[in-house]
Design an enzyme around this catalytic site. Structure first.
Site, PDB file in Angstrom:
ATOM      1  N   ASN A   5      53.134-117.093 -42.115  1.00 20.60           N
ATOM      2  CA  ASN A   5      52.920-117.621 -40.573  1.00 20.60           C
ATOM      3  C   ASN A   5      53.417-116.611 -39.687  1.00 20.60           C
ATOM      4  O   ASN A   5      54.184-115.772 -39.869  1.00 20.60           O
ATOM      5  CB  ASN A   5      53.688-118.723 -40.351  1.00 20.60           C
ATOM      6  CG  ASN A   5      53.380-119.966 -41.325  1.00 20.60           C
ATOM      7  OD1 ASN A   5      52.015-119.778 -41.638  1.00 20.60           O
ATOM      8  ND2 ASN A   5      54.086-121.032 -41.245  1.00 20.60           N
ATOM      9  N   ILE A   6      52.721-116.573 -38.377  1.00 22.67           N
ATOM     10  CA  ILE A   6      52.935-115.489 -37.675  1.00 22.67           C
ATOM     11  C   ILE A   6      53.877-116.011 -36.460  1.00 22.67           C
ATOM     12  O   ILE A   6      54.180-115.168 -35.337  1.00 22.67           O
ATOM     13  CB  ILE A   6      51.537-114.905 -37.027  1.00 22.67           C
ATOM     14  CG1 ILE A   6      50.813-115.737 -36.553  1.00 22.67           C
ATOM     15  CG2 ILE A   6      50.859-113.938 -38.143  1.00 22.67           C
ATOM     16  CD1 ILE A   6      49.559-115.412 -35.807  1.00 22.67           C
ATOM     17  N   ASP A   7      54.078-117.261 -36.655  1.00 26.42           N
ATOM     18  CA  ASP A   7      55.282-117.944 -35.685  1.00 26.42           C
ATOM     19  C   ASP A   7      56.687-117.389 -36.058  1.00 26.42           C
ATOM     20  O   ASP A   7      56.865-116.987 -37.047  1.00 26.42           O
ATOM     21  CB  ASP A   7      54.660-119.306 -35.539  1.00 26.42           C
ATOM     22  CG  ASP A   7      55.315-120.167 -36.973  1.00 26.42           C
ATOM     23  OD1 ASP A   7      56.428-120.069 -37.351  1.00 26.42           O
ATOM     24  OD2 ASP A   7      54.357-120.770 -37.255  1.00 26.42           O
ATOM     25  N   HIS A  58      52.412-111.286 -42.906  1.00 25.31           N
ATOM     26  CA  HIS A  58      51.144-111.164 -42.139  1.00 25.31           C
ATOM     27  C   HIS A  58      51.546-110.782 -40.627  1.00 25.31           C
ATOM     28  O   HIS A  58      50.853-111.123 -39.781  1.00 25.31           O
ATOM     29  CB  HIS A  58      50.288-112.511 -42.193  1.00 25.31           C
ATOM     30  CG  HIS A  58      49.407-112.966 -43.571  1.00 25.31           C
ATOM     31  ND1 HIS A  58      49.066-113.987 -43.938  1.00 25.31           N
ATOM     32  CD2 HIS A  58      49.498-112.261 -44.380  1.00 25.31           C
ATOM     33  CE1 HIS A  58      48.521-113.895 -45.085  1.00 25.31           C
ATOM     34  NE2 HIS A  58      48.800-112.798 -45.601  1.00 25.31           N
ATOM     35  N   CYS A  74      51.355-100.593 -31.076  1.00 22.50           N
ATOM     36  CA  CYS A  74      50.766 -99.453 -30.149  1.00 22.50           C
ATOM     37  C   CYS A  74      49.730 -98.655 -31.149  1.00 22.50           C
ATOM     38  O   CYS A  74      50.354 -97.896 -31.966  1.00 22.50           O
ATOM     39  CB  CYS A  74      51.535 -98.774 -29.410  1.00 22.50           C
ATOM     40  SG  CYS A  74      50.561 -97.504 -28.364  1.00 22.50           S
ATOM     41  N   CYS A 117      52.182 -99.547 -23.291  1.00 28.23           N
ATOM     42  CA  CYS A 117      53.002 -99.594 -24.424  1.00 28.23           C
ATOM     43  C   CYS A 117      54.469 -99.128 -23.882  1.00 28.23           C
ATOM     44  O   CYS A 117      54.872 -98.221 -23.409  1.00 28.23           O
ATOM     45  CB  CYS A 117      52.957 -98.523 -25.463  1.00 28.23           C
ATOM     46  SG  CYS A 117      54.055 -98.287 -26.568  1.00 28.23           S
ATOM     47  N   ALA A 154      55.315-131.905 -44.899  1.00 27.59           N
ATOM     48  CA  ALA A 154      56.432-130.966 -45.402  1.00 27.59           C
ATOM     49  C   ALA A 154      57.548-131.571 -44.534  1.00 27.59           C
ATOM     50  O   ALA A 154      58.599-131.306 -45.294  1.00 27.59           O
ATOM     51  CB  ALA A 154      55.879-129.671 -44.577  1.00 27.59           C
TER      52      ALA A 154
END
Ligand code: NAD
Length: 234
Positions: free
Chosen positions: A91-93, A108, A116, A135, A219
């Site tokens: 998960n990217i959270d 991930h 950048c 950036c 879950a």
């Protein structure tokens, strides 16, 4: 080395209000994944891809998204077995961390990181990335992308993940469809070293036949029960 390795996927965050991406015919929030989750998609239309992740980031930072009982139970497991539990998330959270988890690998990448392409620095952000965003490290404009690993790119920290899998005694996969590699193959590493393997998922994943034990359900219900059992057996 951790004794317990836990792989989590989008299903662990579904009850926190973040949609998984197998829910809607392979579309992720109504987008074809090749458009929004590949380097080719970004090259073709960086504004569309940045806006897709901007929307996900805004949702993540809003009051509507919070860790659920599954994230909280996994953080409790780490707290009660210090140094013995590694969470590897697709998960990217940031919901594992918000629940109190400390040793988490985001294989991930992370929605709250930007990368950048001019200087290579990765920096934290809660803001939108647009074509003129500069950036914070080098000041270059328009060269930032979300620091998420897209299809065709190499996941982060694979060396450490493989080392940990090769020495674990218990491996659990939670809320993951078993469709995305290399994560889908982690169970095979764990089986090869004699670890006990358990899958906790709403439906049968593609990899379910590799697991010694399979638990079906939400879950938020199944993970706290499983954590109680693991702690009782220690
Ligand atoms: P997936 O969307 O392919 O599969 C999700 C799995 O979770 C399914 O098998 C489903 O049955 C199960 N599930 C759904 N709701 C559940 C619940 N309440 N309790 C238990 N299980 C539930 O997810 P994946 O395997 O993680 O692969 C998707 C990829 O998409 C990942 O690489 C990830 O980077 C990305 N993604 C991330 C997020 C996030 O950060 N929260 C959300 C969507 C997609």
């Amino acid at each position: 080395m951790a004794r317990i390795v836990i792989l989590t996927g989008a299903g662990v965050s579904a009850e926190s209000g973040i949609r998984t991406f197998r829910d809607a015919n392979g579309l992720w929030e109504n987008h074809d994944i090749t458009d929004v989750a590949t380097p080719e998609g970004f090259e073709a239309d960086p504004a569309l891809v940045n806006e897709f992740y901007n929307q996900r980031r805004r949702q993540l930072c809003s009051n509507e998204v919070r860790p659920n009982a599954a994230h909280e139970a996994l953080a409790r497991l780490q707290r009660e077995l210090p140094g013995q539990v590694l969470i590897v998330t697709q998960n990217i959270d940031d919901l594992h961390e918000r629940a109190g988890a400390t040793d988490v690998i985001h294989m991930h990448g992370e929605l709250l990181n930007q990368w950048c392409l001019a200087c290579g620095e990765r920096t934290r952000t809660r803001d939108d990335i647009v074509d003129h965003t500069s950036c914070p490290a080098c000041g270059e404009r328009g060269r930032l992308r979300p620091d998420v690993v897209w299809f065709g790119e190499v996941p982060y920290e694979m060396d450490r993940i493989v080392n940990e899998l090769e020495s674990c005694t218990l491996f659990a996969a939670i809320g993951t469809s078993g469709e995305v590699y290399p994560a889908a193959a982690f169970v095979q590493y764990a089986v090869a070293v004699g670890a006990h393997t358990v899958e906790l998922n709403l439906d049968a994943s593609r990899a379910f036949s590799y697991f010694h034990e399979v638990r079906r359900g939400l879950a938020s219900v199944e993970v706290p029960k499983w954590v109680d059992e693991v702690l009782a057996g220690c």
